[in-house]
Design an enzyme around this catalytic site. Structure first.
Site, PDB file in Angstrom:
ATOM      1  N   GLU B 355      59.872 -45.236  -3.375  1.00 15.72           N
ATOM      2  CA  GLU B 355      58.896 -46.187  -2.821  1.00 15.72           C
ATOM      3  C   GLU B 355      58.300 -47.078  -3.910  1.00 15.72           C
ATOM      4  O   GLU B 355      57.117 -47.408  -3.889  1.00 15.72           O
ATOM      5  CB  GLU B 355      57.752 -45.446  -2.089  1.00 15.72           C
ATOM      6  CG  GLU B 355      58.207 -44.553  -0.955  1.00 15.72           C
ATOM      7  CD  GLU B 355      58.719 -45.322   0.254  1.00 15.72           C
ATOM      8  OE1 GLU B 355      58.663 -46.575   0.240  1.00 15.72           O
ATOM      9  OE2 GLU B 355      59.198 -44.678   1.193  1.00 15.72           O
ATOM     10  N   GLY B 356      59.118 -47.487  -4.836  1.00 13.80           N
ATOM     11  CA  GLY B 356      58.636 -48.333  -5.937  1.00 13.80           C
ATOM     12  C   GLY B 356      58.331 -47.476  -7.142  1.00 13.80           C
ATOM     13  O   GLY B 356      57.560 -46.515  -7.043  1.00 13.80           O
TER      14      GLY B 356
END
Lengths: 324, 374, 265
Positions: B355-356
Site C-alpha cells: 500500500e505504498g
C-alpha cells in the site's frame, strides 16, 4: 426469636453412601464450634448411614428416613428441612457441601428462611458471639472474601470438598434422633430418575489418593506415555494443567486448579509444572508434594515438600525404576 | 448510552471473543500452513465480518471508519494476516460505495457480504508508478473490453470480485470492476511472501473481458484519484493492524519478562529490559492514536491523507523494531520458529512495502507539510 | 411458551487483583461481557424458541450500562429486554437480588420457563436460580447439562458427582444451565443494528410491587467484611540430588519411611 444453640451440617448422601465431604465438615465443625455439632441425615428407610457418620463424632445426628426425599427433589427437601427447623428452632449455623446437591438445596432453603448464605467456602471459623466467619473465593479464586451474616440465623454456607481433613474419633459419643413423622408433600412437577454414572476407568482426581500431574511441557505423546506408565506403577490418577485440556483425552474433570478441581491426595507428583497461582490454588490440600522441573526458579518448588531440578521425563523414568 | 456507543460495545465484545476463541489459538498454524485453518474463513463469513462497514441499505452493518479500524486492531492482535485480508476487502468496498454508480452498487454491494472484493493496481511493469501499467480497456459500442495482467493482489485468488486499474487512453487511468465469473477471467500465479503468510497474494489475467459501462468506477480518468483514496483507506487500517501486532508483541514480552528470572529477580526489574518494553508501549500507543485520528478525520469528511501516511510509516517501522527488541528480550525463544515473535517481525515488515512504501509515505507527508504552508 | 432468561454483566476477565491503595478490586480497563454461563442459558432459550416459537424475554438487574448486555441478547435473538435499575437496589446480596428479579418475573406474568446460567463467573455463587424458584414458588432443576423441549414440558439431563439424572419437568419451572448444554453463537455483526428495533424496558423500584425492607443493602443478610488476595502456601522444601536416579531412589526411600508409599496400596 429463640435460636437453637447448635451448629448443623447437612449430610450429603449419594449412591447410598455418605460423601466424604460430610466427614470433613464434621471434623472441621468439631474443631471450631463451641456449640454442639448436629448432622442432619436424610436416608432411605432401610439404610443406617448414621453408623458411618458416628465414627467422626458429631454430638448429634438427626436422621430422617424417607424414601421419597432421597429422590433428590430440591423443593421437597427444602420443605422437609424447613419443617424440621420449625420444630427444633433455627440453629446457629447450617452448612452444606458445595456440591451440585448442596449448591442447589442450600440457596433454596436460604430463601425460605430469608437468611444469608455464602457459597463455596474455603474456610470457616466462629467468633465468640457465635458469628460464623466464612471465607469464599470469587473471580475464579483470584479474590478471597470474608463474609458474615450478623443478624439472621441460621448462618448458612456451602463448603468446597477436600478443603478440610476428616478424622475419625475414638469412642465418639453421638446421640441419634430419628424423625419418623415428617410429612413430605410430593412435587408433581418433576420426575427424577437417577442412575449411577458409568464407572470411569480411573477414579476421579478429586478423590484420588495419588496423582501424577503433567503440565504444558509434557504435551508430547512420548511424555504422556511416560507419565502414564509412572501413574500405573504408583496406582495413581493422571491430573493435568489447563493447557493439556486441549488434548482430546483430558477435560475439566482432569484439570487441577482454579477453574478445574481441588485435589487432596496423599501424594502429588508434578512433572514439568511451573506452578502458576491458578494451579497451586487447587493443590493446597495435597499432603505430600513432589515436583520436577528444569527451571530452578519454578514457583512450584515453593509448594513442594521435595523437588528435583532437571528434566521431568528423566526423573519420571528414574522414579519408575526406583519403584520396581 | 446512545445507539452508536452500544452497538460499538457489542461489536467489540463479539470481536474480542471471536479472536480469543477462533483466531489467536491458530495464529502460529495460520503462519506455518499459509492458510486460514480450522474453518476460520467460513466462520468469518458466517458472522458477517465482510459486511462490517458496508452501508445498511446494501445489507451491511454500517459501522464507521473508526469502529472498523478498532475491529481490525483487535483481529490483528490475534492474527495479522486475517486483519489484512479484511482490510483489503474493506478498502475495496469503500471505493465502490464512494465512486460506484447506482447500477454497480446495486449489483455488487449486496454481494460484498459473501464475496471478497480486491483492489488491484500493480503489474509486472509498475507498482508505485501507475502510468507504467499495460492493462487497458477499449470501448466497443456500449461495452468495454479489458485486457491485461495484474499481480501481487492482496487476497488475489481468494477474492472473487476485482477493482482493476487500466488505461483507457495512453495517459488516462480508470478503474473497472470485474468478476471471476466473467468470460476471459483467469487466476494466475500465487506469490510466496515472507510475512503475512495467511493472506493470499496472487495474479489475475484478463483476456478480452467484456463489461457494461456501469462497471466503470467513477468516470474515465479518475484512476489516480480512486487509487489514492483506496490507499488512504488502507493505510489507516494498516495502522490498526500494526497496533495489533505491537499489542501482541507487548503481551508476549511482558509475560516473559515478568516470569523469567535472572539471579532471583524477574528481568522486568532490569533497566535495560524496561527501556525496550517502554519503547514498544510508546510506539504502540502512538500508532494507535495516529490511526484513530486518521479514521476520525475520515468519518468527519476531512482530508486525512497525511495522518494515514503517518500511521503506516511510523507504525510499520516501529512494529518491526518492537519485534526485533522483543526477540532480543526472549533470546533463544524469540529466535525460535516455535514462538510467534519471529513471524510478527515478518508480518510487520510487509507493511513497510504494501500500500505504498514508507519512502512514498514520507514523500506524501513532506509535500503535505509544504503545501499547508504555501 | 414464555421464557425469561436472567443474565448478568460481568468483567471480561476474572484475572483481577486488589489495588494496594484503595484495598478494593481493581477493575480499571476491564470492560463488561455477558456472563459466560448465561450465554448458554440464552442459547438454550433460542433453541426452544426455534422449536416452539416461544417468546424470549431477557432480564438483568444492575446499573444503566448493563443495557449493553441486554441489547447484545436482543441481537442474539431475544424478543424483548427488561433492565431492573434503581439506586435502591445497590448493595444487594443474593437474597435481595433474587427477590427483585422474582418480583419482576411476576410482573411480566404467565412465565412458563425461567432460565439462568449455573453461576456467575465473578461472584461464583450459583444461588440466584434456587432463590428465584423459591420466591416464585415453582420447581427448580439446577445444573442442566442438556435440555430438550417435549410435550408439556422439558426433558433434562443433570449430573451429580456420581449420579446421572434424567428429569422430566412440567411447566412452569426454573432451570439453570451448565456450559455443557449447548454451543452459544456469536452475535452476527449485521444483526446488531437490527436489534434496536426491539425494546429494552427499564423498571425502577417504583414499577414493582416491592417490600422496601427486602431490597438493596437493607434487604441483604450477608455482609462482606473484607476482601484479600489468596495466600500462597509455603512448604518446607527439600532439594533432591541432581542425578535423576539418585533423586528417585532417595525420594522413594523417604516416602516409604514416612509411610506415604505403602507397597500394597
Amino acid at each position: 426469636m429463640e435460636f437453637l444453640k447448635e451448629n448443623w451440617i447437612f449430610a450429603e448422601v449419594d449412591l447410598n453412601k455418605v460423601n466424604p465431604i460430610t466427614y470433613q465438615l464434621i471434623t472441621k465443625m468439631n474443631q471450631i464450634s463451641e456449640l454442639p455439632v448436629t448432622v442432619v441425615l436424610v436416608e432411605g428407610s432401610s439404610e443406617s448411614l448414621e453408623e458411618d457418620i458416628k465414627e467422626y463424632g458429631p454430638d448429634k445426628i438427626i436422621t430422617i428416613k424417607n424414601d421419597q426425599l432421597v429422590q433428590g427433589n430440591d423443593l421437597e427437601m427444602t420443605n422437609a428441612l424447613d419443617t424440621l427447623i420449625e420444630k427444633t428452632g433455627r440453629p446457629n449455623s447450617f452448612v452444606f457441601a458445595a456440591t451440585v446437591v448442596g449448591r442447589s438445596l442450600a440457596p433454596r432453603l436460604q430463601a425460605r428462611l430469608r437468611t444469608g448464605l455464602t457459597a463455596d467456602c474455603l474456610d470457616l471459623h466462629f467468633e465468640d458471639d457465635g458469628t460464623l466467619v466464612q471465607t469464599k473465593p470469587s473471580y475464579g479464586d483470584n479474590i478471597m472474601c470474608e463474609i458474615v451474616v450478623p443478624n439472621h440465623r441460621p448462618q448458612m454456607a456451602t463448603v468446597r470438598s477436600n478443603v478440610f481433613e476428616a478424622k475419625k474419633l475414638n469412642n465418639p459419643m453421638t446421640k441419634v434422633i430419628n424423625i419418623t413423622n415428617l410429612k413430605v408433600v410430593q412435587d408433581k412437577q418433576l420426575t427424577i430418575s437417577s442412575k449411577p454414572l458409568p464407572q470411569e476407568s480411573a477414579e476421579s482426581i478429586t478423590e484420588a489418593n495419588r496423582i501424577v500431574a503433567i503440565g504444558r511441557g509434557d504435551k508430547t505423546e512420548e511424555n504422556l506415555t511416560n507419565a502414564k506408565r509412572l501413574a500405573d506403577k504408583l496406582h495413581a490418577v493422571i491430573g493435568v494443567t489447563r493447557p493439556l485440556t486441549d488434548l482430546e483425552e483430558f477435560d475439566i474433570n482432569d484439570q487441577i486448579g482454579q477453574s478445574g478441581q481441588s485435589v487432596s491426595p496423599d501424594i502429588l507428583i508434578n512433572l514439568g509444572i511451573s506452578g502458576a497461582v491458578q494451579y497451586t490454588a487447587g493443590i493446597s490440600n495435597a499432603k505430600t508434594i513432589v515436583s520436577a522441573n528444569t527451571d530452578k526458579d519454578a514457583p512450584i518448588f515453593k509448594h513442594s515438600d521435595y523437588y528435583y531440578v532437571g528434566n521431568a521425563e528423566e526423573f519420571s523414568k528414574a522414579l519408575e525404576k526406583a519403584l520396581q | 448510552m446512545d445507539q452508536k456507543t452500544i452497538s460499538q460495545d457489542i461489536l467489540l465484545r463479539m470481536v474480542k471473543a471471536f479472536v480469543k476463541n477462533e483466531v489467536a489459538p491458530y495464529d502460529m498454524e495460520i503462519d506455518h500452513t499459509r492458510s486460514y485453518v480450522n474453518n476460520l474463513w467460513s466462520k468469518v463469513k458466517e458472522n458477517d465480518f465482510l459486511s462490517l462497514m458496508l452501508p445498511e441499505e446494501y445489507g451491511g452493518a454500517g459501522f464507521n471508519g473508526r469502529t472498523s479500524a478498532k475491529v481490525i486492531n483487535e483481529i490483528a492482535k490475534g492474527n495479522a494476516s486475517l486483519a489484512v485480508t479484511l482490510e483489503g476487502h474493506f478498502k475495496s468496498v469503500d471505493q465502490i460505495v464512494k465512486y460506484g454508480n447506482d447500477e454497480l452498487k446495486n449489483e455488487y454491494l449486496p454481494q460484498a457480504k459473501n464475496r471478497i472484493i480486491a483492489f488491484s493496481m500493480t503489474e509486472p511493469s509498475g507498482g508505485s508508478n501507475p502510468m507504467g501499467i499495460n492493462s487497458h480497456a477499449e470501448k466497443r459500442g456500449d461495452k468495454w473490453i479489458i485486457n491485461g495482467d495484474k499481480i501481487m493482489i492482496t487476497n488475489g485468488g481468494l477474492a472473487e470480485i476485482y477493482c482493476v486499474l487500466v488505461k483507457t487512453a495512453p495517459d488516462e487511468l480508470s478503474f473497472f470492476v470485474v468478476d471471476n465469473e466473467m468470460e476471459g477471467f483467469e487466476y494466475g500465479k500465487q506469490e510466496n511472501f515472507l510475512g503475512l503468510t495467511g493472506v493470499p497474494v496472487g495474479e489475475i489475467v484478463m483476456n478480452n473481458i467484456e463489461v457494461d459501462e456501469s462497471h466503470l468506477l467513477g468516470k474515465v480518468g479518475m484512476g489516480k484519484e480512486i487509487g489514492d483514496s483506496a490507499h488512504d483507506d488502507a493505510r489507516v487500517l494498516m495502522g490498526a493492524v500494526l497496533t495489533g501486532i505491537m499489542e501482541h508483541e507487548l503481551d508476549l514480552v511482558t509475560d516473559y519478562a515478568t516470569h523469567r528470572k535472572a539471579i532471583d529477580t524477574p528481568i522486568i526489574q532490569m533497566q535495560g529490559i524496561q527501556r525496550k518494553i517502554a519503547d514498544i508501549a510508546i510506539s504502540k500507543e502512538t500508532t494507535k492514536l495516529l490511526y484513530q485520528k486518521a479514521a476520525w478525520m475520515k468519518d468527519h469528511g476531512q482530508d486525512y491523507e497525511e495522518e494515514a501516511a503517518m500511521a503506516k510509516a511510523y507504525g510499520s517501522r516501529s512494529a518491526v523494531k518492537a519485534g526485533d527488541d522483543s526477540l532480543q528480550i526472549l533470546g533463544g525463544y524469540g529466535y525460535s520458529l516455535d514462538y510467534p515473535i519471529e513471524h510478527l517481525i515478518r508480518d510487520a515488515r510487509a507493511m513497510e512495502i504494501a500500500e505504498g512504501t514508507v519512502e512514498k509515505m514520507r514523500t506524501a507527508i513532506a509535500l503535505k507539510e509544504a503545501e499547508s504552508r504555501a | 411458551m414464555k421464557i425469561v432468561v436472567g443474565i448478568k454483566q460481568v468483567p471480561e476477565t476474572t484475572n483481577v487483583k486488589i489495588n494496594e491503595k484503595t484495598k478494593n478490586i481493581d477493575r480499571r480497563g476491564i470492560s463488561g461481557v455477558i456472563n459466560q454461563y448465561d450465554r448458554h442459558a440464552l442459547e438454550a432459550a433460542f433453541e426452544i424458541k426455534a422449536k416452539t416459537n416461544a417468546e424470549v424475554i431477557v432480564m438483568t438487574m444492575g446499573p444503566d450500562d448493563f443495557v449493553v448486555s441486554l441489547q447484545e441478547a436482543l441481537a442474539l435473538g431475544a424478543d424483548s429486554a427488561v433492565l431492573l435499575s434503581d439506586r435502591a437496589f445497590a448493595g444487594a446480596d443474593t437474597l435481595a437480588t433474587g427477590y427483585v428479579l422474582s418480583e419482576a418475573i411476576k410482573k411480566i406474568g404467565d412465565v412458563d420457563l425461567v432460565l439462568l446460567g449455573q453461576q456467575s463467573v465473578d461472584a461464583d455463587t450459583g444461588q440466584m436460580g434456587p432463590i428465584i424458584s423459591e420466591f416464585l414458588d415453582i420447581s427448580q432443576v439446577t445444573y442442566a447439562s442438556k435440555l430438550d423441549v417435549e410435550e408439556g414440558g422439558l426433558r433434562i439431563k443433570r449430573y451429580l458427582e456420581n449420579i446421572e439424572q434424567d428429569i422430566t419437568a412440567k411447566l412452569p419451572v426454573l432451570v439453570t444451565v451448565t456450559d455443557q448444554a449447548n454451543d452459544p453463537k456469536y452475535v452476527n455483526i449485521v444483526e446488531i443494528a437490527k436489534s434496536f428495533e426491539k425494546e429494552v424496558t427499564t423498571w425502577h423500584a417504583s414499577d414493582l410491587n416491592l417490600d422496601a425492607d427486602r431490597v438493596g443493602q437493607a434487604g441483604s443478610p450477608s455482609v462482606v467484611r473484607s476482601i484479600s488476595s489468596p495466600k500462597e502456601v509455603v512448604k518446607d522444601n527439600y532439594k533432591l540430588p541432581d542425578n535423576p536416579q539418585d533423586a528417585a531412589d532417595e525420594l522413594v526411600k523417604i516416602l516409604k519411611d514416612k509411610n506415604i508409599l505403602v507397597e500394597d496400596k
